[in-house]
Design an enzyme around this catalytic site. Structure first.
Site, PDB file in Angstrom:
ATOM      1  N   CYS A 125      11.841 -13.766   1.088  1.00 17.36           N
ATOM      2  CA  CYS A 125      11.131 -14.451  -0.007  1.00 17.36           C
ATOM      3  C   CYS A 125      12.110 -15.177  -0.930  1.00 17.36           C
ATOM      4  CB  CYS A 125      10.267 -13.472  -0.787  1.00 17.36           C
ATOM      5  SG  CYS A 125      11.119 -11.974  -1.290  1.00 17.36           S
ATOM      6  N   CYS A 141      15.856  -7.331   4.356  1.00 20.30           N
ATOM      7  CA  CYS A 141      14.984  -8.507   4.368  1.00 20.30           C
ATOM      8  C   CYS A 141      15.094  -9.154   2.987  1.00 20.30           C
ATOM      9  CB  CYS A 141      13.534  -8.124   4.640  1.00 20.30           C
ATOM     10  SG  CYS A 141      12.422  -9.560   4.486  1.00 20.30           S
ATOM     11  N   GLY A 163      -0.822   0.464  -4.787  1.00 18.57           N
ATOM     12  CA  GLY A 163      -2.122  -0.055  -4.424  1.00 18.57           C
ATOM     13  C   GLY A 163      -3.199   0.518  -5.313  1.00 18.57           C
ATOM     14  N   TYR A 202      11.514  -4.311  -7.642  1.00 21.26           N
ATOM     15  CA  TYR A 202      10.238  -4.180  -8.334  1.00 21.26           C
ATOM     16  C   TYR A 202       9.279  -3.158  -7.735  1.00 21.26           C
ATOM     17  CZ  TYR A 202       5.573  -5.510  -9.996  1.00 21.26           C
ATOM     18  OH  TYR A 202       4.317  -5.487 -10.531  1.00 21.26           O
ATOM     19  N   CYS A 226       0.817  -1.216   0.000  1.00 22.32           N
ATOM     20  CA  CYS A 226       0.000   0.000   0.000  1.00 22.32           C
ATOM     21  C   CYS A 226       0.849   1.264   0.000  1.00 22.32           C
ATOM     22  CB  CYS A 226      -0.893   0.023   1.239  1.00 22.32           C
ATOM     23  SG  CYS A 226      -2.004  -1.375   1.344  1.00 22.32           S
ATOM     24  N   CYS A 255      13.188  -4.060   2.861  1.00 20.50           N
ATOM     25  CA  CYS A 255      12.703  -5.048   1.877  1.00 20.50           C
ATOM     26  C   CYS A 255      13.557  -4.991   0.599  1.00 20.50           C
ATOM     27  CB  CYS A 255      11.244  -4.738   1.549  1.00 20.50           C
ATOM     28  SG  CYS A 255      10.598  -5.644   0.125  1.00 20.50           S
ATOM     29  N   SER A 282       9.349  -2.326 -15.377  1.00 18.74           N
ATOM     30  CA  SER A 282      10.221  -2.568 -14.228  1.00 18.74           C
ATOM     31  C   SER A 282      11.510  -3.287 -14.616  1.00 18.74           C
ATOM     32  CB  SER A 282       9.469  -3.339 -13.139  1.00 18.74           C
ATOM     33  OG  SER A 282       8.809  -4.436 -13.693  1.00 18.74           O
ATOM     34  N   CYS A 330       5.868 -13.991   1.773  1.00 22.53           N
ATOM     35  CA  CYS A 330       6.180 -12.755   2.497  1.00 22.53           C
ATOM     36  C   CYS A 330       5.114 -12.544   3.556  1.00 22.53           C
ATOM     37  CB  CYS A 330       6.194 -11.569   1.531  1.00 22.53           C
ATOM     38  SG  CYS A 330       6.390  -9.988   2.372  1.00 22.53           S
ATOM     39  N   ASP A 385      13.883  -9.393 -17.121  1.00 20.78           N
ATOM     40  CA  ASP A 385      12.660  -9.147 -16.344  1.00 20.78           C
ATOM     41  C   ASP A 385      13.037  -9.015 -14.872  1.00 20.78           C
ATOM     42  OD1 ASP A 385       9.999  -8.764 -15.805  1.00 20.78           O
ATOM     43  OD2 ASP A 385       9.324 -10.624 -16.749  1.00 20.78           O
ATOM     44  N   ASP A 386      12.136  -8.397 -14.081  1.00 20.84           N
ATOM     45  CA  ASP A 386      12.486  -8.163 -12.682  1.00 20.84           C
ATOM     46  C   ASP A 386      12.421  -9.417 -11.838  1.00 20.84           C
ATOM     47  OD1 ASP A 386       9.562  -8.170 -11.500  1.00 20.84           O
ATOM     48  OD2 ASP A 386       9.521  -6.855 -13.243  1.00 20.84           O
ATOM     49  N   ASN A 414       0.575   0.798   5.802  1.00 23.43           N
ATOM     50  CA  ASN A 414       1.227  -0.016   4.776  1.00 23.43           C
ATOM     51  C   ASN A 414       1.999  -1.117   5.496  1.00 23.43           C
ATOM     52  OD1 ASN A 414       4.264   0.448   2.853  1.00 23.43           O
ATOM     53  ND2 ASN A 414       2.687  -1.098   2.592  1.00 23.43           N
ATOM     54  N   GLY A 415       1.722  -2.363   5.136  1.00 22.06           N
ATOM     55  CA  GLY A 415       2.437  -3.481   5.740  1.00 22.06           C
ATOM     56  C   GLY A 415       1.491  -4.526   6.285  1.00 22.06           C
TER      57      GLY A 415
HETATM   58  S1  SF4 Z   1       9.857 -11.279   2.233  1.00 20.21           S
HETATM   59 FE1  SF4 Z   1      10.517 -10.376   0.257  1.00 20.21          FE
HETATM   60  S2  SF4 Z   1       8.820  -9.022  -0.376  1.00 20.21           S
HETATM   61 FE2  SF4 Z   1       8.522  -9.493   1.799  1.00 20.21          FE
HETATM   62  S3  SF4 Z   1       9.504  -7.812   2.904  1.00 20.21           S
HETATM   63 FE3  SF4 Z   1      11.046  -9.433   2.740  1.00 20.21          FE
HETATM   64  S4  SF4 Z   1      12.174  -8.996   0.816  1.00 20.21           S
HETATM   65 FE4  SF4 Z   1      10.275  -7.774   0.798  1.00 20.21          FE
END
Ligand code: SF4
Length: 498
Positions: free
Chosen positions: A472, A469, A56, A278, A29, A272, A319, A418, A381-382, A131-132
């Site tokens: 994923c 982070c 969003g 992306y 978001c 993130c 992207s 995620c 591609d991303d 957001n989150g």
């Molecule tokens: S899991 Fe992936 S998409 Fe989610 S916050 Fe971590 S890096 Fe970002």
């Protein structure tokens, strides 16, 4: 937002991990807030949200305070569909909070649109944009119920909305006897997961960011006011000057006395990584890095890690474009625009059904035959989530006369869910788990396929891996996730982190 109703039996009900369920929430978001007496805050918010529309596209809203009353306008649809000139002209005040939202298909309803409005115990009102995703909603619900039992606040069953944002609003209301700021100081340290919050009562604007700073949030200055926004590009678009990021673990108050900052938790930065790949706009900066330049560097790294003999590098627009430019620069292979994108079709990443998603690919991208015919192509591609976009793309390029199609991906395989606000798919829908790169390549129909390594991606950001982070891609979560989930995911220890 995470749908709280889906969490009643604990986090085990999270739809992302259940192959029988539809894909879960798809949030990234956008939040926006402005405190600027004398300015047309509703129009500033409108254009701020317009700049954040990519985060969003299912609903949009804003709350405007004139010092005595907060008025909320929100609805399903794009920012430009929800607001028109007369509506904006009627929203007069000195302060506003805005939001644009993604959600699950099921939870994409008006009552979950934001800002969320809530009466407070001190006689004021709250408007909240988030957001989150919170990861400890079960604990927070228990906390809320304990206070509900005392009859002093509404409990979940009486909430209009089922999102974790509504739960958060109820908590802020629960402890608001001494005012919203005091309540926030009590509630914020209890929250876990990803949260960029912008909220207000009639008199003050507040912003807070989770201790990990998972998603971006910035602070900007107007001649006679302050702005907070998910991305720095939103500041540029409304003519605000970038001041700094809202720090991880920081709680900001803006009112007639100016801006004050407090810390509700020690910073433990884990931004993130996917924002760089992306999510964020290329004209935004995160942690001092220009996203466009990071994406170009990712392409350069990808070229060094996965070289191929070819005639032309083309992006999957938009992207994939900066990374394709970087790949071309580093490889010496010419860069070209081989695909035309219809800018008015939503990104396929966010389409809610398989049927629409596949239709969306054809609606969105069209090859330029003159550019690609008889060429050995590198297509950058991303990311690959389900593989549907790339499969259709490879087929389309071959039908348009490409001699070879070599797919290069600017992120590692997406293999884990995620929990922090970005929903790729159910794990069963992701193409990466369980398939080798060769198998995925065959599935796409490409001549070759290569992903950037996680180390290469991290190095391209210029940020230490331990301050990002990357869950994923790696399954290593920076925030504890509930134990039942950790065990279900087969994480190394069962405490939810590794
Ligand atoms: S899991 Fe992936 S998409 Fe989610 S916050 Fe971590 S890096 Fe970002």
């Amino acid at each position: 937002m995470l749908n709280v109703a889906e969490l009643d039996d604990g986090f085990a009900a999270h739809p992302q991990l259940d192959p029988c369920d539809d894909p879960g929430p798809r949030d990234a978001c956008g939040v926006f807030g402005v405190w600027a007496p004398g300015e047309d805050v509703s129009k500033l918010t409108y254009y701020g949200l317009y700049a954040l529309q990519h985060r969003g596209q299912e609903s949009a809203g804003m709350a405007v305070s004139n010092g005595e009353r907060i008025t909320v306008v929100k609805d399903m649809g794009l920012v430009s569909q929800v607001f028109n000139e007369p509506a904006l002209n009627s929203l007069r005040g000195h302060m506003a909070v805005g939001h644009c939202r993604y959600s699950t298909t099921g939870a994409s309803v008006w009552s979950n649109a934001q800002p969320t409005f809530q009466g407070l115990q001190d006689g004021h009102s709250l408007a909240l944009a988030h957001n989150g995703n919170l990861t400890n909603t079960d604990m927070l619900e228990t906390w809320l119920r304990e206070h509900s039992a005392a009859g002093d606040i509404p409990h979940k069953e009486r909430m209009d909305s089922t999102s974790d944002t509504a739960l958060l609003a109820a908590l802020l209301a629960a402890f608001s006897t001494d005012g919203l700021a005091a309540s926030a100081r009590k509630v914020l340290p209890k929250l876990a997961g990803a949260f960029c919050l912008v909220f207000c009562n009639e008199n003050a604007l507040f912003a807070a960011r989770d201790p990990q700073g998972i998603h971006p949030m910035v602070l900007g200055r107007l001649d006679n006011g302050w702005v907070v926004a998910s991305e720095s590009a939103a500041l540029d678009i409304i003519g605000a000057t970038f001041i700094r990021e809202v720090e991880p673990g920081e709680f900001v108050t803006i009112d007639s006395d100016g801006l004050r900052s407090q810390r509700f938790a020690d910073a433990d930065p884990h931004g993130c990584l996917f924002e760089y790949v992306y999510l964020a706009r290329p004209d935004s900066s995160i942690s001092g890095r220009r996203v466009h330049l990071v994406r170009k560097e990712i392409g350069r790294t990808l070229a060094m890690e996965a070289a191929v003999d070819a005639d032309l590098v083309i992006p999957t627009p938009e992207s994939g474009t900066p990374s394709a430019i970087g790949y071309a620069e580093a490889s010496g292979i010419p860069y070209g625009q081989g695909l035309v994108k219809n800018a008015y079709v939503g990104r396929t990443f966010i389409q809610p059904s398989q049927t629409i998603r596949q239709l969306g690919i054809r609606l969105k991208l069209n090859p330029i035959r003159d550019v690609i015919e008889s060429k050995r192509l590198v297509v950058v591609d991303d990311s690959i989530v389900r593989g549907n976009t790339q499969r259709a793309l490879v087929k389309m390029l071959r039908e348009a006369g490409a001699a070879e199609v070599h797919v290069r991906i600017a992120s590692p395989p997406v293999s884990w869910p995620c929990f922090f606000g970005i929903d790729f798919a159910t794990r069963a829908e992701l193409i990466a788990p369980g398939l080798s790169v060769e198998e995925i390549c065959r599935s796409l129909g490409a001549d070759t396929l290569a992903y950037i390594s996680l180390e290469g991606l991290v190095a391209s950001t210029g940020i230490s891996k331990r301050r990002l982070c990357h869950a994923c891609f790696s399954g290593e979560y920076p925030v504890r996730i509930p134990q039942a989930r950790a065990v279900q995911l087969g994480l190394e220890d069962s405490n939810g982190c590794r």
